[in-house]
Structures are given as C-alpha cells and as structure tokens.
Design a protein around this motif. Structure first.
Motif, PDB file in Angstrom:
ATOM      1  N   ASN A   1       0.824  -1.212   0.000  1.00 46.55           N
ATOM      2  CA  ASN A   1       0.000   0.000   0.000  1.00 46.55           C
ATOM      3  C   ASN A   1       0.857   1.260   0.000  1.00 46.55           C
TER       4      ASN A   1
ATOM      5  N   ARG B   1       1.759   1.615  -3.654  1.00 42.73           N
ATOM      6  CA  ARG B   1       0.628   1.917  -4.535  1.00 42.73           C
ATOM      7  C   ARG B   1       0.000   3.276  -4.270  1.00 42.73           C
ATOM      8  N   HIS B   2      -0.045   3.670  -3.001  1.00 46.11           N
ATOM      9  CA  HIS B   2      -0.813   4.863  -2.640  1.00 46.11           C
ATOM     10  C   HIS B   2       0.011   5.957  -1.967  1.00 46.11           C
ATOM     11  N   GLY B   3       1.247   5.656  -1.557  1.00 44.48           N
ATOM     12  CA  GLY B   3       2.004   6.626  -0.768  1.00 44.48           C
ATOM     13  C   GLY B   3       3.336   7.047  -1.341  1.00 44.48           C
TER      14      GLY B   3
ATOM     15  N   SER C   1       2.866  10.063   1.700  1.00 42.39           N
ATOM     16  CA  SER C   1       1.529  10.632   1.541  1.00 42.39           C
ATOM     17  C   SER C   1       0.883  10.878   2.899  1.00 42.39           C
TER      18      SER C   1
ATOM     19  N   ASN D   1      -2.367  11.195   3.000  1.00 41.02           N
ATOM     20  CA  ASN D   1      -3.719  10.664   2.831  1.00 41.02           C
ATOM     21  C   ASN D   1      -3.904   9.421   3.692  1.00 41.02           C
TER      22      ASN D   1
ATOM     23  N   PRO E   1      -5.550   5.862   4.895  1.00 43.00           N
ATOM     24  CA  PRO E   1      -6.080   4.698   4.180  1.00 43.00           C
ATOM     25  C   PRO E   1      -7.604   4.709   4.183  1.00 43.00           C
TER      26      PRO E   1
ATOM     27  N   TRP F   1      -6.195  -3.188   2.982  1.00 47.75           N
ATOM     28  CA  TRP F   1      -6.459  -2.461   4.228  1.00 47.75           C
ATOM     29  C   TRP F   1      -7.460  -3.212   5.107  1.00 47.75           C
TER      30      TRP F   1
END
Length: 141
Positions: A65, A68-70, A93, A95, A97, A112
C-alpha cells in the motif's frame, strides 16, 4: 481491534513507535520487509505458523500500500514485545487509508481490510512528510 488516526506532528526521522528513520529505509519491497520480519521472529522462539503468516501478510500489505498509494516506503520498523510485534511503515503521503465497502467485485482494495482484521490495534500518525502506520499483531504463548 482498535484504530485511531493521530494528527500529531513529528520531526522528520523521529518516531517513538519504531518506524526508523524516514527517508533512509533499507526496506523497499514487500519481500525485503518479510525477510526482516522472518529474521526478527527467530528471536521470539517458536510461534504457530498461522501467527507468523498473519504478521507476514500484514507486513506485505502495508508495504504494498505504501508503494501503490504513498509514493514508496520511507521508513520501516519492528517493535517486538513478549506477546506482540508492531510493524511500522512510513510513506510520503498524508492521505489516510480508505476502507470502502463495494457492491461490485473488482480487483484491489482488499489489503487495508485484511490489515484491520488481522491486527489487534492499528494507528496512523501523520507528520509533515507523510504518514506512519503502526499495526500490532499479537501472539499466543
């Protein structure tokens, strides 16, 4: 399982929960993170294979994660207690989860909820250069 989001600010590179030095993490991939966890678990003595699998899965999901997202892993740490291991993963990031319920079946979005299900406690600390997720997996002795 307890969760909380903590918006406290911390100086870069400091983390009392064991995330290590952000920006200089030797762990970059889920495989590297699992290797560190396996090596650390040797010191705990014999554990049930299912407990080891849970911790390895949580570790893989958090590192995946972060990529992929941070924007990638910026810090990684383990804190070992008598009956628990806390894995901490930092990324760039701020943001938080998301845990969204979906009606239709589509790829992705399961990591998550898996982390939340397998952990005794999950916390998210945001800081000026991103966030750190701390996930506690407990062990029966």
């Amino acid at each position: 399982m307890k969760t909380r989001n903590d918006q406290r600010s911390r100086a870069p590179g400091t983390d009392p929960h064991g995330a290590g030095n952000r920006g200089s993490s030797p762990v970059r991939t889920p495989a590297e993170a699992r290797h560190v966890v396996r090596h650390t678990l040797v010191a705990l003595g014999p554990l049930r294979p299912s407990q080891i699998d849970d911790l390895l899965l949580v570790t893989s999901e958090l590192v995946t994660n972060a990529h992929r997202h941070g924007g990638g892993v910026t810090g990684f740490g383990l804190k070992v207690g008598h009956d628990r291991v806390t894995v901490s993963v930092s990324d760039a990031s701020r943001n938080l989860p998301l845990h969204e319920l979906r009606k239709e079946l589509r790829p992705g979005g399961f990591g998550w909820p898996i982390v939340l299900r397998l952990c005794r406690e999950v916390t998210v600390d945001t800081h000026p250069d991103g966030k750190t997720i701390h996930a506690v997996v407990t062990f029966d002795r």
